[in-house]
Design a protein around this motif. Structure first.
Motif, mmCIF file in Angstrom:
data_model
loop_
_atom_site.group_PDB
_atom_site.id
_atom_site.type_symbol
_atom_site.label_atom_id
_atom_site.label_comp_id
_atom_site.label_asym_id
_atom_site.label_seq_id
_atom_site.Cartn_x
_atom_site.Cartn_y
_atom_site.Cartn_z
ATOM 1 N N THR A 120 -2.652 9.044 -10.272
ATOM 2 C CA THR A 120 -2.526 8.200 -11.464
ATOM 3 C C THR A 120 -3.013 6.783 -11.174
ATOM 4 O OG1 THR A 120 -0.648 9.510 -12.251
ATOM 5 C CG2 THR A 120 -0.922 7.315 -13.200
ATOM 6 N N LEU A 121 -2.643 6.238 -10.021
ATOM 7 C CA LEU A 121 -3.134 4.909 -9.631
ATOM 8 C C LEU A 121 -4.657 4.896 -9.524
ATOM 9 C CD1 LEU A 121 -0.622 3.721 -6.865
ATOM 10 C CD2 LEU A 121 -1.112 2.561 -9.017
ATOM 11 N N PHE A 122 -5.207 5.962 -8.976
ATOM 12 C CA PHE A 122 -6.646 6.061 -8.774
ATOM 13 C C PHE A 122 -7.398 6.071 -10.106
ATOM 14 C CE2 PHE A 122 -10.401 8.873 -7.865
ATOM 15 C CZ PHE A 122 -11.096 7.971 -7.070
ATOM 16 N N PRO B 261 0.795 -1.230 0.000
ATOM 17 C CA PRO B 261 0.000 0.000 0.000
ATOM 18 C C PRO B 261 0.826 1.279 0.000
ATOM 19 C CG PRO B 261 -0.919 -1.594 1.542
ATOM 20 C CD PRO B 261 0.380 -2.155 1.065
ATOM 21 N N LYS B 262 1.979 1.257 0.665
ATOM 22 C CA LYS B 262 2.747 2.498 0.809
ATOM 23 C C LYS B 262 3.907 2.595 -0.174
ATOM 24 C CE LYS B 262 1.517 3.489 5.590
ATOM 25 N NZ LYS B 262 1.996 3.955 6.904
ATOM 26 N N ALA B 263 3.844 1.811 -1.262
ATOM 27 C CA ALA B 263 4.940 1.817 -2.226
ATOM 28 C C ALA B 263 5.096 3.180 -2.887
ATOM 29 C CB ALA B 263 4.720 0.736 -3.286
ATOM 30 N N VAL B 264 3.995 3.886 -3.134
ATOM 31 C CA VAL B 264 4.068 5.175 -3.828
ATOM 32 C C VAL B 264 4.882 6.178 -3.023
ATOM 33 C CG1 VAL B 264 2.728 7.182 -4.565
ATOM 34 C CG2 VAL B 264 1.965 4.891 -5.168
ATOM 35 N N SER B 265 4.559 6.334 -1.741
ATOM 36 C CA SER B 265 5.315 7.290 -0.938
ATOM 37 C C SER B 265 6.754 6.834 -0.759
ATOM 38 C CB SER B 265 4.643 7.522 0.414
ATOM 39 O OG SER B 265 4.326 6.314 1.047
ATOM 40 N N VAL C 197 -6.370 4.221 -2.723
ATOM 41 C CA VAL C 197 -7.082 5.497 -2.741
ATOM 42 C C VAL C 197 -8.570 5.251 -2.955
ATOM 43 C CG1 VAL C 197 -7.275 7.752 -3.848
ATOM 44 C CG2 VAL C 197 -5.040 6.652 -3.673
ATOM 45 N N ALA C 198 -9.381 5.759 -2.037
ATOM 46 C CA ALA C 198 -10.836 5.594 -2.139
ATOM 47 C C ALA C 198 -11.485 6.806 -2.789
ATOM 48 C CB ALA C 198 -11.436 5.362 -0.751
ATOM 49 N N SER C 199 -10.941 8.000 -2.524
ATOM 50 C CA SER C 199 -11.522 9.217 -3.104
ATOM 51 C C SER C 199 -10.496 10.334 -3.079
ATOM 52 C CB SER C 199 -12.778 9.647 -2.335
ATOM 53 O OG SER C 199 -12.443 10.002 -1.008
ATOM 54 N N ILE C 200 -10.690 11.288 -3.975
ATOM 55 C CA ILE C 200 -9.881 12.505 -4.019
ATOM 56 C C ILE C 200 -10.849 13.671 -4.096
ATOM 57 C CG2 ILE C 200 -8.077 13.795 -5.217
ATOM 58 C CD1 ILE C 200 -7.136 11.170 -6.447
ATOM 59 N N ASP C 201 -10.808 14.522 -3.097
ATOM 60 C CA ASP C 201 -11.777 15.610 -3.015
ATOM 61 C C ASP C 201 -11.063 16.945 -2.810
ATOM 62 O OD1 ASP C 201 -14.182 13.832 -2.927
ATOM 63 O OD2 ASP C 201 -13.238 13.188 -1.054
ATOM 64 N N SER D 203 -8.457 10.143 0.580
ATOM 65 C CA SER D 203 -8.845 9.193 1.615
ATOM 66 C C SER D 203 -8.562 7.792 1.092
ATOM 67 C CB SER D 203 -10.323 9.344 1.971
ATOM 68 O OG SER D 203 -11.144 9.124 0.837
ATOM 69 N N PHE D 204 -8.240 6.880 2.011
ATOM 70 C CA PHE D 204 -7.818 5.534 1.650
ATOM 71 C C PHE D 204 -8.769 4.503 2.255
ATOM 72 C CE2 PHE D 204 -4.188 8.231 1.270
ATOM 73 C CZ PHE D 204 -3.455 7.719 0.220
ATOM 74 N N ASP D 205 -8.894 3.355 1.563
ATOM 75 C CA ASP D 205 -9.713 2.277 2.106
ATOM 76 C C ASP D 205 -8.879 1.417 3.049
ATOM 77 O OD1 ASP D 205 -8.142 0.577 0.552
ATOM 78 O OD2 ASP D 205 -9.649 0.378 -1.032
ATOM 79 N N GLU D 206 -9.478 0.351 3.559
ATOM 80 C CA GLU D 206 -8.795 -0.481 4.549
ATOM 81 C C GLU D 206 -7.602 -1.231 3.965
ATOM 82 O OE1 GLU D 206 -12.243 -2.707 2.719
ATOM 83 O OE2 GLU D 206 -11.894 -0.726 3.636
ATOM 84 N N ASN D 207 -7.517 -1.323 2.626
ATOM 85 C CA ASN D 207 -6.396 -2.000 1.978
ATOM 86 C C ASN D 207 -5.279 -1.046 1.581
ATOM 87 O OD1 ASN D 207 -7.686 -4.575 2.035
ATOM 88 N ND2 ASN D 207 -8.953 -3.939 0.297
#
Length: 750
Positions: free
Chosen positions: A624-626, A218-222, A441-445, A434-438
């Protein structure tokens, strides 16, 4: 007679050679190694080459009798890699390869003798002198090489070896990695590599120097952004131990603030709370309508003293770095989330400033103290705003009259002063993920901007002004936060651009926030609002840290210094130390003869820009992933950049940015007008302008580099026009008769 040919002796691997040196009793040289592995003739020449490679890699060093030693001890002469400087300006290094059980010793590199300055990751051959159990001094014999350029990428296994696919979109090509240089990396793994010499044609070779983990985590991007921007992540063992051994601050000679209902107001996802606020009406009859306010800040200087291990680590970082899914803190967690976090209902040391303002928000006076406080509540911005709007809860209801309403009362006074001095009011929306439990990315607002956000901002700004004023009054050095006015060249470019929109800006007019606000007000609630805000923002100078005060243009303040967040900004820690020394508030103050503030300001400005670049990079990559599974979809967008090679667009829905290559625009020759931020088709008349609303189709989302490519969706009329133009072929006759000559500031692009 036996005619069976003798089998050649296999040449030992590097690991076998190192194991032999480590296990052999006494001194070991090339002769002993050759004898042990029965190497003769050409093999001895090859051994010499291999030993040289091991030395350059830092895996071997030589003693006085030219004996070899493995790196669990430091030989008399060895290869070091420059790692940075400490707060006293001492150059630090580490053995190029350390395989000992403990952390490598601290190595100070002597810069005497007029030798050249060395950069980060430069490799130097040094003569070593032990000065304590865990410290060495190194005298440079010669520089072996400049810092090798490192490439971050995804390793793809290919049987006999593999390939590196760089994560940086600016990288020109992939690299080939031989099996022996892969460090057993697995396909799809994120790795850090160094290019190797060789190959004029074909892919360049490289070797893996660090394995960073699975790209599917999950944290590979950062993680990519941390390494791509050289963000330090590891604290020394000494710094961690120092933080974990910290204890509660005793009251002692501190001012007891525990009965004052100070509260913290932060984001819902905040894990550390370093500032608390309080307000009450001023009881002085001469200040009718005025306020007494307190801003209390965690006393980081009590725990982090100049020149200690914590201080060196904090200075190297310069600041915390905030990614959408994690924080790389300036201080270890035991402090940042522990003793330096103003958690509710627990005693914490603080440096607090009492301030008195009049009814119109003018700062009348201030006093700094070192205190012991106890936060009476931890609020979120949304929670406080809802309470102010009439929707209290069990936490806010008991504190409405005594705490929340007075805070907003003082805030209203601050707003009057803000309007009076004409603070630059740019409308530049921020994104929130915001991120989901996995961990996906769940949403970008769009991040909502509440009055509660502005309230805390105004309290902090005023405390920062008070800190700068206090240091000047106490004749102490100050690390100002300065922001210069835009230069004349930027003002002239802005004037020409605004003129194309029939917005007047007098030629040669001195810039001021008031002028910019007038311009922004003219385009408010129009289609030009985003475009003009963007251009005005790009015309501004960059804020920085400097001991020389030139004021803060954007905030319209004569003096300003960061005081309110020493837990995440080293500049604020310097201001705290200077205040402690100036007011005589005990230990942990600024030391005499410390490092030059000008050098420190330059370093801290660089680390701030480094952090900002890494944070933007992470947002882009996560976005981009989203959107990766929406290739082919069309989005409402605006043009946010115009270049000679294409357009940059920002999507309305997510704030995502991407490129529209010029080759995808209707076939034509395009003039790039830099001053008016336009591409103009020479024959078709197609015009693409900064801020223009467009419909953009996502055609490529590269999840490795984080880049997105779009194509504009044209109207049926434009499609027909483009088709007609395409049938006409390429017009190479140059400008038609009567076509105006392209000005010098324009560049032509195809």
């Amino acid at each position: 007679m036996n005619d069976t040919p003798r089998k050649p002796v296999p040449f030992p691997t590097k690991k076998q050679i190192l194991d032999f040196i480590k296990d052999a009793p006494g001194q070991v040289g090339k002769r002993e190694i050759a004898r042990a592995f029965a190497l003769k003739g050409p093999a001895k020449i090859q051994l010499k080459k291999v030993l040289k490679e091991l030395e350059l890699d830092g895996k071997l060093g030589r003693g006085r009798q030219r004996s070899l030693a493995t790196p669990d001890t430091l030989p008399d002469v060895t290869v070091l890699e420059i790692t940075g400087i400490d707060t006293d300006g001492e150059l630090l290094a580490r053995p190029l390869s350390w395989q000992g059980k403990d952390q490598p010793p601290k190595i100070y590199v002597s810069q005497s003798g007029g030798r050249t300055a060395y950069g980060l990751r430069d490799r130097v051959l040094c003569r070593m002198r032990k000065i304590s159990a865990k410290e060495y001094e190194a005298q440079v014999i010669r520089q072996i090489s400049e810092a090798p350029s490192r490439v971050l990428g995804i390793y793809q296994d290919g049987g006999e070896g593999g390939r590196l696919i760089p994560t940086d979109r600016r990288a020109k090509s992939e690299f080939i990695i031989a099996r022996e240089n892969a460090m057993d990396a697995e396909s799809g793994e994120l790795v850090l590599c160094e290019p190797l010499p060789g190959r004029v044609f074909g892919l360049k070779p490289a070797k893996v120097v660090e394995r960073l983990g699975d790209t599917n985590q999950p944290k590979a991007v950062s993680l990519v952004c941390i390494h791509a921007h050289d963000i330090p992540t590891e604290f020394t063992e000494e710094a961690v131990a120092q933080a974990e051994n910290a204890k509660a601050v005793p009251l002692g000679k501190r001012v007891d603030l525990r009965n004052i209902p100070l509260v913290t107001i932060d984001g819902a996802d905040a894990r550390d709370f370093d500032d608390a606020v309080f307000a009450e009406p001023d009881n002085d009859p001469k200040n009718a309508g005025g306020w007494h306010i307190i801003v209390a800040i965690a006393d980081v200087s009590h725990y982090v003293r100049g020149g200690d291990d914590l201080d060196r680590c904090a200075y190297e970082r310069g600041n915390s770095v905030y990614f959408p899914d994690r924080v790389v803190p300036m201080l270890p967690e035991a402090l940042s989330n522990g003793w330096c976090s103003l958690v509710p209902h627990e005693d914490r040391g603080c440096v607090a400033v009492h301030m008195w303002i009049d009814a119109d928000g003018h700062l009348l006076g201030h006093k700094f103290v070192r205190g012991l406080m106890r936060s009476h509540a931890r609020f979120t911005y949304e929670q406080v705003q809802m309470a102010r709007d009439g929707q209290t809860d069990e936490t806010t209801a008991p504190l409405m009259e005594k705490v929340i309403n007075p805070l907003y009362g003082a805030f209203e006074s601050f707003l009057r002063y803000r309007e009076e001095r004409h603070v630059l009011e740019l409308d530049v929306p921020e994104r929130k993920m915001s991120f989901d439990e996995n961990g996906k990315v769940a949403s970008i607002d769009k991040r909502e901007r509440l009055d509660s956000h502005k309230l805390i901002e105004e309290f902090m700004i005023t405390a920062n002004v008070a800190a700068a004023e206090a240091l000047e009054a106490k004749r102490q050095p100050c690390m100002y936060r300065v922001h210069d006015a835009p230069g004349l060249d930027k003002m002239e470019a802005l004037r020409q651009f605004l003129g194309s929109l029939d917005i007047k800006l007098a030629k040669g007019q001195s810039p001021s926030p008031k002028i910019f606000n007038r311009i922004l007000k003219q385009v408010e609630d129009t289609d030009q609002n985003t475009m003009v805000n963007t251009v005005v923002l790009r015309s501004q100078s960059q804020a920085e840290y400097n001991p020389e005060n030139i004021g803060h243009f954007g905030l319209a303040l004569h003096r300003y210094a960061h005081f309110t967040s020493p837990i995440r900004r080293y500049s604020d820690l310097l201001v705290h130390r200077a205040l402690i020394r100036g007011y005589g508030l005990g230990e942990g103050g600024l030391e005499e003869g410390g490092r030059d503030f000008a050098d420190m300001g330059e370093h801290l400005s660089k680390t701030e820009r480094r952090a900002a670049a890494a944070e933007r990079d992470a947002m882009d990559r996560y976005t981009t992933l989203f959107l990766a599974d929406r290739v082919g979809a069309s989005f409402g967008a605006r043009i946010n950049g115009v270049t000679r090679f294409g357009l940059f667009v920002t999507l309305d829905e997510t704030g995502a940015d991407g490129l529209v290559p010029i080759r995808s625009l209707p076939q034509d020759y395009y003039d790039h007008d830099e001053q008016l931020h336009m591409l103009v088709g020479k024959r078709s008349g197609f015009t693409f302008r900064l801020g223009e609303r467009v419909e953009a189709k996502l055609v490529e989302a590269d999840t490795i580099t984080g880049g997105m490519v779009f194509q504009l969706v044209l109207s049926p009329e434009d499609v027909a026009k483009a088709a007609k133009l395409g049938r006409g072929g390429n017009d190479k006759r140059g400008p038609r008769k009567g076509h105006r000559k392209t000005p010098k500031h324009k560049r032509r692009s195809r």
